[in-house]
Design an enzyme around this catalytic site. Structure first.
Site, PDB file in Angstrom:
ATOM      1  CD  GLU A 191      -2.702   1.153   2.585  1.00  0.00           C
ATOM      2  OE1 GLU A 191      -3.379   0.108   2.732  1.00  0.00           O
ATOM      3  OE2 GLU A 191      -2.734   2.095   3.394  1.00  0.00           O
ATOM      4  CG  HIS A 240      -9.527   1.291   3.621  1.00  0.00           C
ATOM      5  ND1 HIS A 240      -8.650   0.793   4.557  1.00  0.00           N
ATOM      6  CD2 HIS A 240     -10.253   0.235   3.199  1.00  0.00           C
ATOM      7  CE1 HIS A 240      -8.841  -0.497   4.704  1.00  0.00           C
ATOM      8  NE2 HIS A 240      -9.812  -0.872   3.873  1.00  0.00           N
ATOM      9  NE  ARG A 311      -7.765   0.071  12.111  1.00  0.00           N
ATOM     10  CZ  ARG A 311      -7.320   1.099  11.400  1.00  0.00           C
ATOM     11  NH1 ARG A 311      -7.571   1.159  10.119  1.00  0.00           N
ATOM     12  NH2 ARG A 311      -6.624   2.068  11.974  1.00  0.00           N
TER      13      ARG A 311
END
Length: 442
Positions: A191, A240, A311
């Protein structure tokens, strides 16, 4: 490299001895399209745009009305890092126009621009900060990983760190600010997080980011993919999306007197996304494979709920830090990185605006692990599910007046048509799983 005018572009092309200028735009599905012009044709391209056959682009025009114009946005001019050297190559994102110079309603970039204009008329600026996860594989023929690393692992376990490092330098060379990067949960999963920016600029940056990741991997003999769920039994890749609305320099989502530090605007916005999440999911998760990720047990949110620290919820509101009012935002966790960012950002924003305009009430947060709840417990908490497959998501969108309003009739119809075709191809395909399971026994 900052350009504001056509003269800026022409000057840099001459000074840098640029060989080609690529004109970039996307089709309805978010696939990047491009063609290159030489410096001798640049002046005409800047002033009038360059014509192309729209009937050959997914979701664009029919063959009898195929003439389109790609008009470059000079503020997006940047050199392409993988085409450097003595004769470098540059790129600009384009707005797709009709031959008469009016915006083409099938252009995804125009869909987002149209909604951002409406937001600006209300006094708001929409800011977005996506976190796109992806995998590195040996090649595009299989899923052989480069490492066995997990979340935040470092070298020597993290064998993709050099690739990430090179990618970050390339992004920075293109004017894209990176906040941080790391190894993700699954083997060979990574990421790189971009610093938040205004919605249209961030959609352009997202398209650029995906290409840069792939080009750096290719240059080094590997393959990068944003496929949502390439490996069975491992976490899939999400996107996200952190988002907020500002009025001038003031964060319209922040309220110091509220127990969550959320303004009424933010609460209505959250409620809007929650109410319309099933309708917009086919846009934020647009492939058959997207729904292999959206299953319980792999950290991908499948239940419509919000929380502060939990989460497993679809929407998370990061905890407020004193003196960081500008950082107050929401994090929408269900989208995946293979979506069309122009359309995905548009439907998120459209759902949030619907909540603000109609003053939707935000429910209480769910701070328990939703994955551990049984169906009766989820029902008692008022938690509903996102669509479980592409067909269900397509049906939700097809009956949605909101999605149709945000996308516009042309994009809406083309997108729904494409998803129905994809689902029909998928449901009639005989997979290796079926052959292995049934052929010898049935």
């Amino acid at each position: 490299m900052i350009c504001q005018t056509e003269e800026d572009v022409k000057r840099i092309v001459k000074e840098k001895n640029i060989s080609f200028i690529q004109f970039w735009f996307t089709d309805v599905l978010g696939v990047l399209k491009s063609f290159a012009v030489t410096p001798s044709e640049l002046e005409e391209g800047l002033s009038e745009g360059m014509g192309f056959d729209g009937s050959s682009i997914e979701g664009f025009a029919r063959i009898q009305e195929s003439d389109m114009i790609a008009k470059p946005d000079v503020t997006t001019f940047q050199l392409v890092p993988w085409r450097s050297g003595d004769r470098p190559v540059a790129r600009m994102f384009c707005d797709v126009m009709n031959p008469d110079g009016t915006p083409y309603e099938g252009d995804p970039r125009y869909v987002l621009k149209r909604l951002l204009k409406k937001v600006a008329e209300k006094g708001y600026t929409f800011y977005v900060g996506p976190e796109l996860e992806y995998f590195y594989f040996r090649n595009n023929c299989g899923t052989e990983c480069l490492d066995t690393g997990g979340y935040f692992d470092s070298r020597p376990i993290d064998m993709g760190s050099d690739l990430r490092r090179e990618t970050i330098f390339a992004l920075q060379d293109m004017g894209i600010q990176v906040e941080y990067s790391h190894h993700e949960v699954a083997p060979s999963q990574h990421e790189i997080d971009l610093r938040y920016d205004e919605g249209l600029r961030m959609a352009d940056k997202t398209m650029t980011y995906r290409l840069v990741v792939k080009e750096v991997a290719r240059k080094n003999g590997f393959y990068a993919t944003f496929m949502p769920k390439p490996i069975f039994g491992q976490n899939g890749s999400g996107m996200h999306v952190h988002q907020s609305l500002f009025k001038g320099e003031r964060n319209a989502f922040y309220d110091p007197s509220d127990r969550y530090n959320l303004s009424d605007v933010a609460k209505h916005y959250i409620a809007g996304i929650m109410r319309h999440a099933p309708e917009i999911t086919v846009v934020t998760n647009q492939w058959v494979n997207s729904y292999k990720r959206l299953v319980p047990g792999y950290e991908a949110p499948v239940y419509v709920a919000w929380a502060r620290r939990n989460r497993s919820a679809m929407i998370r509101v990061p905890m407020y830090k004193p003196g960081k009012e500008a950082a107050t935002r929401i994090e929408f966790r269900s989208p995946d990185p293979s979506c069309n960012p122009y359309l995905a950002f548009a439907v998120m924003l459209g759902a949030g605006l619907e909540g603000i305009e109609n003053k939707y009430e935000m429910p209480d947060p769910i701070e328990e692990d939703i994955f551990e709840m049984n169906p009766a417990e989820r029902k008692a908490h008022g938690i509903t599910d996102l669509p479980g497959n592409l067909y269900a998501a397509t049906l939700e969108a097809e009956k949605s007046s909101l999605v149709k309003k945000v996308l516009g009739e042309h994009v809406f119809n083309k997108f729904i048509e494409n998803k129905k075709i994809e689902w029909d191809m998928y449901r009639t395909h005989v997979s290796a799983f079926e052959l292995e399971r049934y052929l010898a026994k049935l």
